[in-house]
Design a protein around this motif. Sequence first.
Motif, PDB file in Angstrom:
ATOM      1  N   LYS A  96     -12.361 116.071  65.170  1.00 49.53           N
ATOM      2  CA  LYS A  96     -11.180 115.577  65.876  1.00 49.53           C
ATOM      3  C   LYS A  96      -9.880 116.189  65.348  1.00 49.53           C
ATOM      4  N   ARG A  97     -10.006 117.201  64.484  1.00 51.35           N
ATOM      5  CA  ARG A  97      -8.787 117.764  63.897  1.00 51.35           C
ATOM      6  C   ARG A  97      -7.794 118.307  64.933  1.00 51.35           C
ATOM      7  N   PRO A  98      -8.226 118.969  66.004  1.00 51.60           N
ATOM      8  CA  PRO A  98      -7.233 119.407  67.006  1.00 51.60           C
ATOM      9  C   PRO A  98      -6.394 118.248  67.547  1.00 51.60           C
ATOM     10  N   GLU A  99      -7.032 117.090  67.770  1.00 49.43           N
ATOM     11  CA  GLU A  99      -6.289 115.909  68.227  1.00 49.43           C
ATOM     12  C   GLU A  99      -5.326 115.434  67.150  1.00 49.43           C
ATOM     13  N   TYR A 100      -5.789 115.392  65.904  1.00 45.95           N
ATOM     14  CA  TYR A 100      -4.925 114.953  64.813  1.00 45.95           C
ATOM     15  C   TYR A 100      -3.746 115.901  64.634  1.00 45.95           C
TER      16      TYR A 100
ATOM     17  N   CYS B  85      -3.898 116.405  44.665  1.00 46.63           N
ATOM     18  CA  CYS B  85      -5.050 117.124  44.121  1.00 46.63           C
ATOM     19  C   CYS B  85      -6.300 116.503  44.739  1.00 46.63           C
ATOM     20  N   LEU B  86      -6.904 117.206  45.688  1.00 48.78           N
ATOM     21  CA  LEU B  86      -8.060 116.690  46.416  1.00 48.78           C
ATOM     22  C   LEU B  86      -9.337 117.411  45.994  1.00 48.78           C
ATOM     23  N   THR B  87     -10.457 116.706  46.112  1.00 44.86           N
ATOM     24  CA  THR B  87     -11.729 117.357  45.853  1.00 44.86           C
ATOM     25  C   THR B  87     -12.000 118.377  46.959  1.00 44.86           C
TER      26      THR B  87
ATOM     27  N   LEU C  61      -5.391 111.203  56.548  1.00 45.28           N
ATOM     28  CA  LEU C  61      -6.756 111.669  56.805  1.00 45.28           C
ATOM     29  C   LEU C  61      -7.660 111.545  55.588  1.00 45.28           C
ATOM     30  N   VAL C  62      -7.068 111.521  54.386  1.00 42.82           N
ATOM     31  CA  VAL C  62      -7.897 111.344  53.190  1.00 42.82           C
ATOM     32  C   VAL C  62      -8.615 109.991  53.227  1.00 42.82           C
TER      33      VAL C  62
ATOM     34  N   ALA D  12     -12.415 119.922  52.534  1.00 39.29           N
ATOM     35  CA  ALA D  12     -13.246 120.607  53.526  1.00 39.29           C
ATOM     36  C   ALA D  12     -13.570 119.688  54.695  1.00 39.29           C
ATOM     37  N   SER D  13     -13.804 118.407  54.413  1.00 38.60           N
ATOM     38  CA  SER D  13     -14.104 117.440  55.480  1.00 38.60           C
ATOM     39  C   SER D  13     -12.907 117.227  56.386  1.00 38.60           C
ATOM     40  N   ILE D  14     -11.712 117.169  55.807  1.00 40.87           N
ATOM     41  CA  ILE D  14     -10.495 117.025  56.606  1.00 40.87           C
ATOM     42  C   ILE D  14     -10.321 118.229  57.530  1.00 40.87           C
TER      43      ILE D  14
END
Length: 204
Positions: A171-175, A157-159, A193-194, A164-166
């Motif tokens: 760099k998300r394409p790399e991750y 359960c994330l805020t 990533l959290v 949204a930040s994740i």
Amino acid sequence: MVIHVDARANDEDYADMQAELAQFSNIRFTERRACDWGKFSIVAATIDAAETLLRDFSDVSHVFLASGSCLPLRPVAELEDYLSRYPATDFIESVTTEEVTWTVGGLDLERFTLRFPFSWKKRRRVFDAYVRLQRRLGYSRRIPKGIEPHLGSQWWCLTKATLASILSDPKRPEYDRYFSKVWIPDEAYFQTLVRKHAVTIESR
């Protein structure tokens, strides 16, 4: 609520489900993916659903990920009240490979440093042989800079802010490319990533 149904589920059952829930304006369905245990397809389906939810329901404070087998043990109003008292807290098990106690088969840090293109469930002999080959050759993948591998339960359960930040991380394409070859990435992607984006984490 955003629902993902595996692409291999019966099409007629899926259509019936959509028709039954069409009366509710707060329910969406997301792109259907064929999800395999231990593969990135589960993470991709989660990302699709999260992006749909954040786009269509901008007033949410937290996003709760659950499986089709999960059932609430407490009233939703009670859950909402609890979360309202922790507006900046992310509830997700997130521990390092040294802290975790439930990994088996010697694949703890190696989940992140070896490659896993084969299904453990469907091609176990090939999976095991490829792991042995990589160990013999001394192969090790580079972990992307700026993250430290963490593991945890795939349910969380994330805020809204953290999720949204994740999803919008430059760099998300790399991750995504990196985690697409991690073993059981649904127990590692958001859990890792959290740590980069959260303000407060309740890890248990």
